[in-house]
Design a protein around this motif. Structure first.
Motif, mmCIF file in Angstrom:
data_model
loop_
_atom_site.group_PDB
_atom_site.id
_atom_site.type_symbol
_atom_site.label_atom_id
_atom_site.label_comp_id
_atom_site.label_asym_id
_atom_site.label_seq_id
_atom_site.Cartn_x
_atom_site.Cartn_y
_atom_site.Cartn_z
ATOM 1 N N TYR A 470 5.815 -2.137 4.182
ATOM 2 C CA TYR A 470 5.153 -2.352 5.474
ATOM 3 C C TYR A 470 4.999 -1.060 6.282
ATOM 4 O O TYR A 470 4.814 -1.111 7.496
ATOM 5 C CB TYR A 470 5.904 -3.405 6.310
ATOM 6 C CG TYR A 470 6.096 -4.719 5.582
ATOM 7 C CD1 TYR A 470 7.326 -5.047 5.006
ATOM 8 C CD2 TYR A 470 5.053 -5.621 5.458
ATOM 9 C CE1 TYR A 470 7.503 -6.236 4.324
ATOM 10 C CE2 TYR A 470 5.222 -6.825 4.769
ATOM 11 C CZ TYR A 470 6.448 -7.119 4.195
ATOM 12 O OH TYR A 470 6.617 -8.299 3.515
ATOM 13 N N GLY A 471 5.068 0.077 5.647
ATOM 14 C CA GLY A 471 4.966 1.362 6.332
ATOM 15 C C GLY A 471 3.640 1.553 7.042
ATOM 16 O O GLY A 471 3.568 2.265 8.033
ATOM 17 N N ALA A 472 2.587 0.934 6.527
ATOM 18 C CA ALA A 472 1.266 1.021 7.166
ATOM 19 C C ALA A 472 0.836 -0.339 7.722
ATOM 20 O O ALA A 472 -0.354 -0.589 7.905
ATOM 21 C CB ALA A 472 0.224 1.530 6.164
ATOM 22 N N ASN A 473 1.797 -1.199 8.006
ATOM 23 C CA ASN A 473 1.471 -2.497 8.607
ATOM 24 C C ASN A 473 1.161 -2.276 10.082
ATOM 25 O O ASN A 473 2.040 -1.898 10.864
ATOM 26 C CB ASN A 473 2.654 -3.456 8.454
ATOM 27 C CG ASN A 473 2.400 -4.773 9.159
ATOM 28 O OD1 ASN A 473 1.254 -5.193 9.313
ATOM 29 N ND2 ASN A 473 3.461 -5.418 9.608
ATOM 30 N N ILE A 474 -0.099 -2.502 10.471
ATOM 31 C CA ILE A 474 -0.496 -2.278 11.868
ATOM 32 C C ILE A 474 -1.062 -3.548 12.501
ATOM 33 O O ILE A 474 -1.592 -3.499 13.612
ATOM 34 C CB ILE A 474 -1.537 -1.141 11.977
ATOM 35 C CG1 ILE A 474 -2.783 -1.430 11.110
ATOM 36 C CG2 ILE A 474 -0.920 0.189 11.578
ATOM 37 C CD1 ILE A 474 -3.927 -0.467 11.349
ATOM 38 N N PHE A 495 -2.112 9.668 7.499
ATOM 39 C CA PHE A 495 -0.961 8.829 7.172
ATOM 40 C C PHE A 495 -1.328 7.968 5.976
ATOM 41 O O PHE A 495 -2.348 7.263 5.992
ATOM 42 C CB PHE A 495 -0.571 7.933 8.350
ATOM 43 C CG PHE A 495 0.687 7.153 8.093
ATOM 44 C CD1 PHE A 495 0.651 5.934 7.426
ATOM 45 C CD2 PHE A 495 1.914 7.642 8.507
ATOM 46 C CE1 PHE A 495 1.815 5.232 7.156
ATOM 47 C CE2 PHE A 495 3.096 6.948 8.251
ATOM 48 C CZ PHE A 495 3.041 5.742 7.576
ATOM 49 N N VAL A 496 -0.505 8.040 4.942
ATOM 50 C CA VAL A 496 -0.670 7.196 3.758
ATOM 51 C C VAL A 496 0.542 6.281 3.659
ATOM 52 O O VAL A 496 1.682 6.758 3.704
ATOM 53 C CB VAL A 496 -0.794 8.065 2.486
ATOM 54 C CG1 VAL A 496 -0.652 7.215 1.229
ATOM 55 C CG2 VAL A 496 -2.123 8.795 2.470
ATOM 56 N N ILE A 561 -3.670 -1.556 -4.407
ATOM 57 C CA ILE A 561 -4.420 -2.200 -3.336
ATOM 58 C C ILE A 561 -3.711 -2.158 -1.987
ATOM 59 O O ILE A 561 -4.359 -2.264 -0.954
ATOM 60 C CB ILE A 561 -4.804 -3.656 -3.687
ATOM 61 C CG1 ILE A 561 -3.564 -4.547 -3.879
ATOM 62 C CG2 ILE A 561 -5.676 -3.691 -4.943
ATOM 63 C CD1 ILE A 561 -3.904 -6.017 -4.103
ATOM 64 N N GLU A 562 -2.393 -1.987 -1.976
ATOM 65 C CA GLU A 562 -1.688 -2.092 -0.694
ATOM 66 C C GLU A 562 -1.579 -0.748 0.031
ATOM 67 O O GLU A 562 -1.334 -0.717 1.238
ATOM 68 C CB GLU A 562 -0.282 -2.665 -0.891
ATOM 69 C CG GLU A 562 0.667 -1.775 -1.671
ATOM 70 C CD GLU A 562 2.024 -2.429 -1.895
ATOM 71 O OE1 GLU A 562 2.322 -3.442 -1.240
ATOM 72 O OE2 GLU A 562 2.791 -1.907 -2.735
ATOM 73 N N PHE A 563 -1.758 0.362 -0.707
ATOM 74 C CA PHE A 563 -1.688 1.656 -0.043
ATOM 75 C C PHE A 563 -3.028 1.980 0.606
ATOM 76 O O PHE A 563 -4.087 1.856 -0.011
ATOM 77 C CB PHE A 563 -1.258 2.758 -1.016
ATOM 78 C CG PHE A 563 0.230 2.902 -1.072
ATOM 79 C CD1 PHE A 563 0.977 2.026 -1.839
ATOM 80 C CD2 PHE A 563 0.888 3.868 -0.335
ATOM 81 C CE1 PHE A 563 2.367 2.114 -1.865
ATOM 82 C CE2 PHE A 563 2.281 3.966 -0.355
ATOM 83 C CZ PHE A 563 3.023 3.093 -1.124
ATOM 84 N N VAL A 564 -2.971 2.369 1.877
ATOM 85 C CA VAL A 564 -4.172 2.653 2.665
ATOM 86 C C VAL A 564 -4.093 4.071 3.237
ATOM 87 O O VAL A 564 -2.999 4.648 3.344
ATOM 88 C CB VAL A 564 -4.347 1.633 3.816
ATOM 89 C CG1 VAL A 564 -4.693 0.264 3.255
ATOM 90 C CG2 VAL A 564 -3.100 1.549 4.678
ATOM 91 N N LEU A 565 -5.262 4.583 3.624
ATOM 92 C CA LEU A 565 -5.363 5.931 4.186
ATOM 93 C C LEU A 565 -5.806 5.828 5.627
ATOM 94 O O LEU A 565 -6.899 5.307 5.909
ATOM 95 C CB LEU A 565 -6.398 6.748 3.395
ATOM 96 C CG LEU A 565 -6.766 8.114 3.983
ATOM 97 C CD1 LEU A 565 -5.609 9.086 3.847
ATOM 98 C CD2 LEU A 565 -8.000 8.670 3.287
#
Lengths: 576, 93
Positions: A470-474, A495-496, A561-565
């Protein structure tokens, strides 16, 4: 220990007594695929350790395979130039074994502005590369080889050239050759570097492609922005977007803004507004805009309340995540969204009360210059120390160490430790309902990093990669409720992270999140833009998984699929 | 003869006790996964892949733990085994 040099393709036979080890080394060029295959006696347990440019041991290695069998295989892709030291260790039992190495002939992709080094070891040898091009581009290929040899350059569209079948050829009596293609076709040009006479090192570069125009497509929802922030505030946002578009123009990039729900912005392209709540419809619109504009980069403006994530079925079911929030389908041209084909990034907003954050983000994007020191900060849960060390390698400088949590806790980090770092790497735990990241040792999960840690820190232009769940859960998060947003609020350039539960190994070799972040750091260090680096990193990740096991398993698919930029995809890190 | 789920759990229990003791007492969910690579993946990466799909079983162990500040964190370990119960991969979060 004496490491005996062996040739690529050579198969050697030897034997080991119990607990004995023997060493070998192979020399390889950069950007190749090296496979090391150990076949040992049945019923025994032999292990394989590999180290680049240093003697390998059971304690010092870059790669290892230590199953309970005597057969082990390691694939390294892409290789770094130099020597790979191979240690074969008889963990249990003894007997004869065979060891072979292979570097299959394959085409290495060269991207614009990249310089590749290679070595031709004898006359009449060839190495192959490929470059992907767009319609109408001008390509200039430069080859520089040894003075006392004669290397030639051949290019062919769509398939490998030979000395007889080619579209372009440069063959003087020296090793300095150049090919210019004025109007390339869309697709791939295959390149052959051929040693007509002699041997030695060479460099091959693809000079910056002169394109008809470089376009960045900026896509967002006008109505969602108006509804969330108000009419007057929409004006402020549009003014910042205009500044950003002007800044891109100064950098030679033509930016096209398209509101998914505004007829006026879409009618010039013969397209109609779509439902801004439907990621599928938005993707269709992006596909249509790409046909008209041929954008080099695509920027999604806004968080999920403005431009929705896709909600994809979790491939790794039963871990608690029913769906995965993803931008992957936007980055793909078809429904096979695991592999991206577009340079795509998102600059997210936060809660409606935090408009200043979004305006600041747009201003930072307009500044275009993302220069930062190449020094780094890394932090890992103690249980993952060995695994994290392998990922930290590309950004680690001499003397820099990973912080381990425990014993380090969030209160143990002075601001000075974080100031002016160009790279941040985190391999910590995270939760869906907490902003903090956590260490682990045994059953202890201390608080390792919080938004307060960077409240007063200078992290401008930093590249931040986080493997935390959940590091990029916004979703429904404010700036102080998500470290990803906090870093962006402090002007980090990139941020990745993962929107859901992320996976990784306890120790090397790197897999899942470890492998993806490692590939991203490597691509950033090559000087690629954030969007290109992220796209290439996912492609590299998939290739490496397929090369190792001929499959993408469910956690590997989830990783893709879960990693976002969160970054401007056309921007890049400039190391001061 | 293929191993039953009960036999599989018993075989993996020892591994979990040694490597993920915090999850060793959790009841795993056992699922069958088939590794088929979509044609688009092979095409986009320019690779050729075996046509046959490999089938494996995956034991997913999961629980929520409480961090130092009271936050709830998911802890997951997935153990992938072949038809003979040999562990071919383990991964965690």
């Amino acid at each position: 220990m004496n490491f005996r040099e062996i040739s690529i393709g050579e198969k050697i036979t030897d034997s080991l007594s119990k607990r004995e080890s023997k060493g070998y080394l192979v020399r390889v060029d950069a950007n190749r695929k090296l496979t090391i295959d150990l076949r040992g006696p049945a019923g025994q347990d032999f292990d394989l350790y590999i180290k680049h440019n240093e003697e390998a041991s059971t304690l010092k290695w870059d790669y290892k395979r230590v199953t309970t069998k005597a057969d082990e295989i390691i694939t390294i892709e892409p290789t770094s130039a130099g020597s790979y030291y191979i240690l074969v260790y008889a963990y249990r039992g003894s007997g004869q074994f065979s060891l072979s190495t292979e570097v299959p002939l394959q085409d290495v992709e060269i991207v614009p502005s990249q310089q590749i080094k290679g070595t031709l070891t004898a006359s009449k040898e060839a190495l192959y590369y490929l470059i992907k091009t767009k319609e109408g581009q001008k390509i200039t290929l430069d080859l520089n080889g040894p003075l006392n040899a004669d290397f030639d350059l051949y290019v062919r569209y769509g398939e490998r050239p030979t000395n007889i079948n080619y579209d372009f050829k440069s063959y003087s009596g020296s090793s300095k050759e150049k090919i210019i293609i004025d109007k390339a076709k869309r697709g791939s040009y295959f390149i052959m570097v051929y040693s007509y006479r002699g041997s030695g090192e060479f460099t091959l570069s693809a000079l910056p492609l002169e394109e008809a125009e470089t376009v960045e497509l900026i896509i967002t929802s006008k109505e969602k922005l108006r509804t969330k922030y108000g009419q007057a505030e929409l004006g402020q946002i549009e003014a910042k977007i205009a500044d950003y578009i002007n800044a891109l123009g100064t950098a030679g990039i033509i930016a096209k803004l398209a509101y998914v729900d505004d007829a006026a912005s879409l009618s010039p392209y013969g397209l109609s507004p779509v439902d801004s709540d439907s990621p599928e419809k938005i993707k269709e619109l992006i596909d249509g805009l790409e046909e008209k504009l041929n954008p080099r980069h695509i920027l999604i403006l806004g968080g999920p309340s403005i431009m929705p994530f896709f909600s994809l079925t979790n491939p790794a079911g039963f871990d608690g995540d029913r769906i995965v929030h993803s931008d992957s389908p936007y980055a793909s041209r078809d429904s096979d969204y695991l592999i991206p084909e577009r340079s795509l990034g998102r600059l997210p907003d936060a809660k409606e009360s935090e408009l200043p954050f979004f305006l600041t983000l747009l201003s930072a994007a307009a500044s275009r210059v993302r220069r930062a020191d190449k020094v780094s900060f890394g932090m890992t849960a103690n249980v993952w120390t060995d695994a994290s060390q392998a990922v930290y390698v590309p950004i680690k400088n001499a003397g820099e160490i990973l912080e381990l949590s425990p014993p380090v806790r969030h209160g143990d980090l002075p601001v000075a430790r974080l100031n002016r770092k160009g790279y941040f790497y985190f391999n910590l735990h995270g939760g869906e309902d907490t902003a903090n990241w956590y260490g682990q040792e045994g059953s202890s999960y201390p608080v390792a990093f919080t938004p307060d840690n960077i409240q007063d820190a200078e992290v401008r232009n930093a590249v931040v990669c986080c493997e935390a769940c959940y590091g990029a859960n916004i979703v429904d998060k404010g700036v102080d409720e998500a470290l990803s947003l906090k870093f962006l609020a402090k002007d980090a350039a990139c941020f990745v992270g993962s929107t859901k539960i992320a996976y990784g190994p306890i120790e090397p070799p790197s897999t899942e999140a470890d492998l993806l972040v490692l590939k991203f750091f490597e691509r950033i260090k090559e000087g690629l833009t954030f969007g290109d680096a992220f796209m290439k990193a996912k492609q590299d990740f998939a290739r490496e998984c397929l090369a190792a096991r001929s499959r993408l398993d469910m956690t590997e698919k989830k990783t893709l699929i879960e990693f976002v930029l969160f970054a401007d995809p056309s921007s890049k890190m400039e190391e001061a | 003869m293929a191993l039953t789920d009960k036999e599989l759990k018993k075989m993996i229990k020892g591994y979990m006790e040694e490597n993920s003791p915090e999850l060793a007492d959790e009841e795993p969910v056992i699922s069958v996964e088939s590794y088929e690579i979509p044609e688009g993946v092979a095409r986009k990466l320019g690779v050729s892949l075996p046509k046959s799909a490999k089938t494996v079983k995956v034991l997913t162990y999961k629980k929520m733990v409480t961090a130092e500040d009271g936050a709830k964190l998911p802890i997951v370990t997935r153990v992938t085994v072949d038809e003979d119960g040999n562990i071919i991969k383990t991964t965690g979060n």
